[in-house]
Write an enzyme that holds these catalytic residues in place. Structure first.
Site, mmCIF file in Angstrom:
data_model
loop_
_atom_site.group_PDB
_atom_site.id
_atom_site.type_symbol
_atom_site.label_atom_id
_atom_site.label_comp_id
_atom_site.label_asym_id
_atom_site.label_seq_id
_atom_site.Cartn_x
_atom_site.Cartn_y
_atom_site.Cartn_z
ATOM 1 C CG ASN A 1 12.949 -3.709 56.139
ATOM 2 O OD1 ASN A 1 13.877 -4.015 55.836
ATOM 3 N ND2 ASN A 1 12.469 -2.828 57.266
ATOM 4 C CB SER B 1 14.331 1.696 62.222
ATOM 5 O OG SER B 1 15.169 0.695 61.932
ATOM 6 C CE1 TYR C 1 15.057 -2.619 65.176
ATOM 7 C CE2 TYR C 1 14.288 -0.504 64.793
ATOM 8 C CZ TYR C 1 14.760 -1.844 64.253
ATOM 9 O OH TYR C 1 14.470 -2.122 63.054
ATOM 10 C CD GLU D 1 7.899 0.345 55.794
ATOM 11 O OE1 GLU D 1 8.942 0.218 55.920
ATOM 12 O OE2 GLU D 1 7.154 1.481 55.995
ATOM 13 N N GLY E 1 15.287 -6.040 60.496
ATOM 14 C CA GLY E 1 16.321 -6.065 61.646
ATOM 15 C C GLY E 1 16.247 -7.561 62.168
ATOM 16 N NE ARG F 1 8.946 -6.132 59.156
ATOM 17 C CZ ARG F 1 9.694 -5.027 59.329
ATOM 18 N NH1 ARG F 1 10.987 -5.228 59.859
ATOM 19 N NH2 ARG F 1 9.534 -3.811 59.114
ATOM 20 C CG ASP G 1 6.186 -4.152 57.761
ATOM 21 O OD1 ASP G 1 6.512 -5.363 57.835
ATOM 22 O OD2 ASP G 1 6.794 -3.145 58.075
ATOM 23 C CD GLU H 1 16.746 2.419 59.367
ATOM 24 O OE1 GLU H 1 16.202 1.502 59.673
ATOM 25 O OE2 GLU H 1 17.004 2.831 58.080
#
Length: 359
Positions: free
Chosen positions: A325, A196, A269, A323, A329, A309, A311, A17
């Site tokens: 994070n 990602s 992205y 998950e 990003g 974050r 999810d 990443e």
């Protein structure tokens, strides 16, 4: 002399990443308030060298045709020698100069060797404050197997899964294939310690499992085979607690996917087709409150700090956590800043808040 806070923006790194980290750093370099902060951009090459980078956000713009990267320019940034100093130095062309004392480090690193507790441990050793989760939460958040294990132990809903090591797949693939069959279709096969959506495959037929395992094992020596969830895909953002207060949770964002695809690297992205990010997501008050409460419990279960974050899938049977994070990003099309913008916090204000929490 200056009364500005000195912030090291640390990015790049050895993981797959690398380019996303650079793009996130580009966003931060562009948005950070230069009236309040003096910025020292430190890049980590793909080989792990710490170099003094250009303070140029345009250099790290997300371009699908030329993904940004930290290139070894011959400089070497050296961290403080002990906790008695916060001075950074840089060696170049046979001489060494001081970069001055540092107030805080903003480690915008995604994936192994950065988001997984390794950089956090380095910064703890030299006594530098830093943005984001500590060593334990970073390590837990990076490893999907242990994230799920901890969340399940905390009584939080997670998708059923089976973990396979490279060695067990080599010696006894039949056991993994049997576990996959029991989980049902579709399946998702994921590297345990990558982000990602790198190395992730959707498996619609068991005939596709071996190829998916090969893709995931190219990224990590440990892989999750996970039951596919049928439902809406939603995310929300968490900010750590100010002194005397509770952590805050944003409104929800939703990933709307056309057809039977999934939210892959291109969708996250590269503004890939068939993906729409909707923020705030259409949820009723009770649904949003339940999602925010579960996100807060997940954040606290892994001992989160700074930001995260979380999810989710909203299925017919209720919420399932996909998950968490710990360094999401920050690119212009990323969900984390979008969720906070919809919650009333601009990109520059979000950076201010994260630095304030670190200090």
């Amino acid at each position: 002399m200056t009364d500005k806070l000195v912030v090291v923006v640390l990015f790049g790194g050895r993981s797959s990443e690398h380019s996303i980290s650079c793009a996130t750093a580009g966003g931060v370099l562009q948005a950070i308030d230069r009236e309040r902060y003096e910025v020292i951009p430190v890049g980590i090459t793909r080989d792990g060298a710490f170099v003094l980078e250009e303070d140029d956000s345009a250099k790290f713009a997300l371009n699908p045709d030329a993904m940004p990267a930290v290139v070894d320019n011959g400089t070497r940034v050296h961290w403080p020698e002990s906790t008695q100093t916060r001075e950074l130095t840089v060696a170049s062309a046979g001489s060494t100069r001081s970069l001055g004392p540092v107030d805080v480090v903003f480690p915008i690193l995604h994936g192994p060797f950065g988001e997984d507790g390794t950089i956090q441990g380095l910064l703890e050793l030299v006594g530098l404050p830093y943005v984001g989760a500590g060593v334990l939460a970073s390590a837990l958040g990076m490893d999907k197997h242990f994230t799920k294990t901890v969340l399940q132990q905390a009584g939080l809903p997670v998708a059923p899964w089976h973990t396979v090591s490279a060695l067990s797949w080599q010696r006894d693939p039949a056991t993994a294939r049997e576990a996959a069959a029991q989980l049902g279709l579709p399946l998702f096969v994921k590297p345990a310690r990558a982000g990602s959506s790198v190395g992730v495959s959707k498996v619609s037929s068991l005939d596709e499992l071996d190829a998916a395992m090969a893709t995931a094992l190219a990224e990590d020596s440990k892989v999750l085979i996970e039951a596919g969830m049928v439902g809406r895909e939603l995310e929300c953002a968490v900010l750590g607690a100010r002194p005397g207060e509770a952590p805050r949770v944003s409104v929800a964002g939703e990933i709307v996917i056309e057809g039977d695809g999934f939210y892959d690297f291109a969708g996250k992205y590269l503004d890939g087709p068939g993906i729409e990010l909707v923020c705030p997501a259409p949820l009723d008050a009770a649904q949003l409150a339940e999602m925010q409460a579960l996100a807060l419990r997940a954040f606290e279960a892994i001992d989160g700090a700074g930001l995260a974050r979380v999810d989710f899938f909203l299925t017919a049977d209720g919420w399932v956590i996909n998950e968490i994070n710990t360094m999401p990003g920050f690119t212009p099309i990323s969900m984390f800043p979008k969720c906070w913008l919809a919650s009333g916090l601009s990109y520059p204000a979000l950076i201010d808040e994260l630095i304030g929490l670190a200090l």
